[in-house]
Design a protein around this motif. Sequence first.
Motif, mmCIF file in Angstrom:
data_model
loop_
_atom_site.group_PDB
_atom_site.id
_atom_site.type_symbol
_atom_site.label_atom_id
_atom_site.label_comp_id
_atom_site.label_asym_id
_atom_site.label_seq_id
_atom_site.Cartn_x
_atom_site.Cartn_y
_atom_site.Cartn_z
ATOM 1 N N ALA A 51 -26.081 -18.391 -23.578
ATOM 2 C CA ALA A 51 -27.415 -17.949 -24.375
ATOM 3 C C ALA A 51 -26.954 -16.605 -24.781
ATOM 4 O O ALA A 51 -26.077 -15.830 -24.308
ATOM 5 N N VAL A 52 -27.629 -16.078 -25.899
ATOM 6 C CA VAL A 52 -27.481 -14.788 -26.443
ATOM 7 C C VAL A 52 -28.954 -14.559 -26.564
ATOM 8 O O VAL A 52 -29.904 -15.017 -27.265
ATOM 9 N N ILE A 53 -29.555 -13.601 -25.667
ATOM 10 C CA ILE A 53 -31.086 -13.273 -25.791
ATOM 11 C C ILE A 53 -31.241 -11.962 -25.896
ATOM 12 O O ILE A 53 -30.601 -10.798 -25.801
ATOM 13 N N SER A 54 -32.475 -11.582 -27.023
ATOM 14 C CA SER A 54 -32.742 -10.321 -27.178
ATOM 15 C C SER A 54 -33.712 -9.443 -26.296
ATOM 16 O O SER A 54 -34.409 -9.970 -25.439
ATOM 17 N N SER A 55 -33.258 -8.033 -26.189
ATOM 18 C CA SER A 55 -34.065 -7.272 -25.063
ATOM 19 C C SER A 55 -34.983 -6.373 -26.316
ATOM 20 O O SER A 55 -35.523 -5.462 -25.517
ATOM 21 N N ASN A 56 -34.948 -6.782 -27.578
ATOM 22 C CA ASN A 56 -35.412 -5.663 -28.398
ATOM 23 C C ASN A 56 -36.622 -6.744 -29.332
ATOM 24 O O ASN A 56 -36.269 -7.784 -29.782
ATOM 25 N N LYS A 57 -37.971 -6.240 -29.329
ATOM 26 C CA LYS A 57 -38.895 -7.056 -29.719
ATOM 27 C C LYS A 57 -38.921 -6.957 -31.509
ATOM 28 O O LYS A 57 -39.764 -7.415 -31.992
ATOM 29 N N HIS A 58 -37.994 -6.118 -31.943
ATOM 30 C CA HIS A 58 -38.188 -6.008 -33.431
ATOM 31 C C HIS A 58 -37.832 -7.334 -34.103
ATOM 32 O O HIS A 58 -37.174 -8.217 -33.627
ATOM 33 N N GLU A 59 -38.523 -7.408 -35.346
ATOM 34 C CA GLU A 59 -38.830 -8.887 -35.747
ATOM 35 C C GLU A 59 -37.380 -9.314 -36.278
ATOM 36 O O GLU A 59 -37.030 -10.542 -36.440
ATOM 37 N N LEU A 60 -36.226 -8.598 -36.388
ATOM 38 C CA LEU A 60 -35.077 -9.055 -37.122
ATOM 39 C C LEU A 60 -33.983 -9.259 -36.210
ATOM 40 O O LEU A 60 -32.916 -9.594 -36.504
ATOM 41 N N VAL A 61 -34.226 -8.729 -34.952
ATOM 42 C CA VAL A 61 -33.349 -9.061 -33.772
ATOM 43 C C VAL A 61 -32.704 -10.387 -33.665
ATOM 44 O O VAL A 61 -31.767 -10.606 -33.733
ATOM 45 N N VAL A 62 -33.668 -11.268 -33.246
ATOM 46 C CA VAL A 62 -33.388 -12.736 -33.021
ATOM 47 C C VAL A 62 -32.640 -13.150 -34.366
ATOM 48 O O VAL A 62 -31.742 -13.970 -34.254
ATOM 49 N N PRO A 63 -33.272 -13.063 -35.565
ATOM 50 C CA PRO A 63 -32.484 -13.619 -36.824
ATOM 51 C C PRO A 63 -31.104 -12.868 -36.852
ATOM 52 O O PRO A 63 -30.363 -14.071 -37.249
ATOM 53 N N THR A 64 -30.909 -11.798 -36.686
ATOM 54 C CA THR A 64 -29.644 -11.174 -36.715
ATOM 55 C C THR A 64 -28.532 -11.854 -35.576
ATOM 56 O O THR A 64 -27.415 -12.287 -35.926
ATOM 57 N N ILE A 65 -29.212 -12.112 -34.273
ATOM 58 C CA ILE A 65 -28.354 -13.091 -33.192
ATOM 59 C C ILE A 65 -28.115 -14.416 -33.728
ATOM 60 O O ILE A 65 -26.912 -14.851 -33.991
ATOM 61 N N ASP A 66 -28.884 -14.919 -34.702
ATOM 62 C CA ASP A 66 -28.979 -16.256 -35.257
ATOM 63 C C ASP A 66 -27.719 -16.224 -36.331
ATOM 64 O O ASP A 66 -26.965 -17.306 -36.211
ATOM 65 N N VAL A 126 -39.864 -2.596 -25.771
ATOM 66 C CA VAL A 126 -39.101 -1.586 -26.991
ATOM 67 C C VAL A 126 -39.064 -2.517 -28.101
ATOM 68 O O VAL A 126 -38.417 -3.675 -28.255
ATOM 69 N N THR A 127 -39.514 -2.053 -29.453
ATOM 70 C CA THR A 127 -39.298 -2.356 -30.650
ATOM 71 C C THR A 127 -38.637 -1.407 -31.528
ATOM 72 O O THR A 127 -39.025 -0.426 -31.638
ATOM 73 N N ASP A 128 -37.280 -1.627 -31.966
ATOM 74 C CA ASP A 128 -36.386 -0.564 -32.543
ATOM 75 C C ASP A 128 -35.658 -1.271 -33.645
ATOM 76 O O ASP A 128 -34.918 -2.358 -33.237
ATOM 77 N N GLY A 129 -35.676 -0.786 -34.787
ATOM 78 C CA GLY A 129 -34.919 -1.183 -35.995
ATOM 79 C C GLY A 129 -33.644 -0.190 -36.014
ATOM 80 O O GLY A 129 -33.353 0.569 -35.202
ATOM 81 N N ALA A 130 -33.135 -0.741 -37.097
ATOM 82 C CA ALA A 130 -31.690 0.147 -37.562
ATOM 83 C C ALA A 130 -31.947 0.800 -38.804
ATOM 84 O O ALA A 130 -32.308 0.111 -39.761
ATOM 85 N N TRP A 131 -31.686 2.093 -38.679
ATOM 86 C CA TRP A 131 -31.953 2.883 -39.774
ATOM 87 C C TRP A 131 -31.242 2.607 -40.928
ATOM 88 O O TRP A 131 -31.635 2.863 -42.191
ATOM 89 N N GLN A 132 -29.628 2.132 -40.804
ATOM 90 C CA GLN A 132 -28.959 1.871 -41.804
ATOM 91 C C GLN A 132 -29.518 0.624 -42.437
ATOM 92 O O GLN A 132 -28.792 0.238 -43.655
ATOM 93 N N LYS A 133 -30.379 -0.142 -42.041
ATOM 94 C CA LYS A 133 -31.026 -1.560 -42.479
ATOM 95 C C LYS A 133 -29.868 -2.598 -42.867
ATOM 96 O O LYS A 133 -30.009 -3.405 -43.733
ATOM 97 N N TRP A 134 -28.883 -2.286 -41.675
ATOM 98 C CA TRP A 134 -27.958 -3.613 -41.870
ATOM 99 C C TRP A 134 -28.366 -5.272 -41.505
ATOM 100 O O TRP A 134 -28.100 -6.128 -41.889
ATOM 101 N N PRO A 135 -29.345 -5.153 -40.520
ATOM 102 C CA PRO A 135 -30.224 -6.486 -40.289
ATOM 103 C C PRO A 135 -30.636 -7.021 -41.301
ATOM 104 O O PRO A 135 -30.486 -8.237 -41.480
ATOM 105 N N GLU A 136 -31.026 -6.338 -42.144
ATOM 106 C CA GLU A 136 -31.825 -6.725 -43.380
ATOM 107 C C GLU A 136 -30.850 -7.234 -44.084
ATOM 108 O O GLU A 136 -30.748 -8.453 -44.878
ATOM 109 N N MET A 137 -29.690 -6.652 -44.472
ATOM 110 C CA MET A 137 -28.575 -7.162 -45.359
ATOM 111 C C MET A 137 -27.860 -8.639 -44.682
ATOM 112 O O MET A 137 -27.762 -9.376 -45.592
#
Length: 331
Positions: free
Chosen positions: A60-75, A96-107
């Motif tokens: 399994a690959v599981i998120s410890s971060n609640k940000h909305e794009l973390v699991v999609p990024t894992i996927d 914790v809910t933490d995003g990436a300031w460089q916006k690479w998950p969005e990319m």
Amino acid sequence: MKPFLTLCLLAFAIISFAQNRPKQPVPVILDTDIGPDYDDVGAIAVLHALADRGEARPLAVISSNKHELVVPTIDVLNTYFGRPDLPTGVPKGPGVTDGAWQKWPEMLVATYPHTIRSSADAPDAVTTYRRVLARQPNGSVTIVTIGFLTNMADLLDSKPDQYSRLNGRDLVKQKVKELVSMAGLFPEGREFNVFKDSVASEKAFANWPTPIIFSGFEIGKQVKTGPRLVADQMLQSPVKDVFARCMPMTKDDNNGRMSWDQTAVLVAIRGAEPYYGLKRGRYIAKGGNNGWQDDPNGTHYYLTDKMPVAQVTEEIEALMMHQPKNRKKVN
């Protein structure tokens, strides 16, 4: 042939067979906060590369971060590496809910195939842990955390359910071989993964019932990866895309990004040797900081330098450049 000589030859043959027998893949659950930093992307690449070599069996690959794009990024990453059906999860309680300031998950989610659209769509992390662990042989699973310790604390607190009659601590004690954690600064200091959810960190490390190996901040700080990955003109991968985007944005990353998370995954699967030594003792929680006490009977260990940093760096970056077979190109 004399009986004694026959027995000696038989014993030698048995030993030789045992030594030359291929090692079984390490069953691994990866727990990541992927998003605040991008070394997690390299760590997931290392996991899949070693799995493709037969050295690891990802559970399994599981998120410890609640940000909305973390699991999609894992996927995105699991899909790219040919394992789209790996179980995942996300904390459903406080966290914790933490995003990436460089916006690479969005990319990544805009560019690469994936099916999970939001972390909210993923199951509860503890439910996934309990379901996966209950199905594994006793004492077989390595958990590697490269993010917040939220899920570890929640797992220890979990109650018996449809998957196991054991409470969380007893389930971990029965099924988990060891915990490898990118956490702490040794022998003492303050480190991001620990202090971001310091309550969970203190609970997890104080009550974890199996050995814990810490890959401290000082270990990954020296291992800078990314330049070879980005410079490879033939390589097309989400891993390369992230490093190519992020490295120029920070002066400190001009020579590569520090590789804290990759070291933890490498050690979780291959072991500390020949890369690192181990200092045995006991982790001491100090709020968001940590200390250390040497103890010959302790169940905690932290990595110490052994192999030259340049050699470790080369091995890790080569694994980060791994491409799965039969991958589909992104148009």
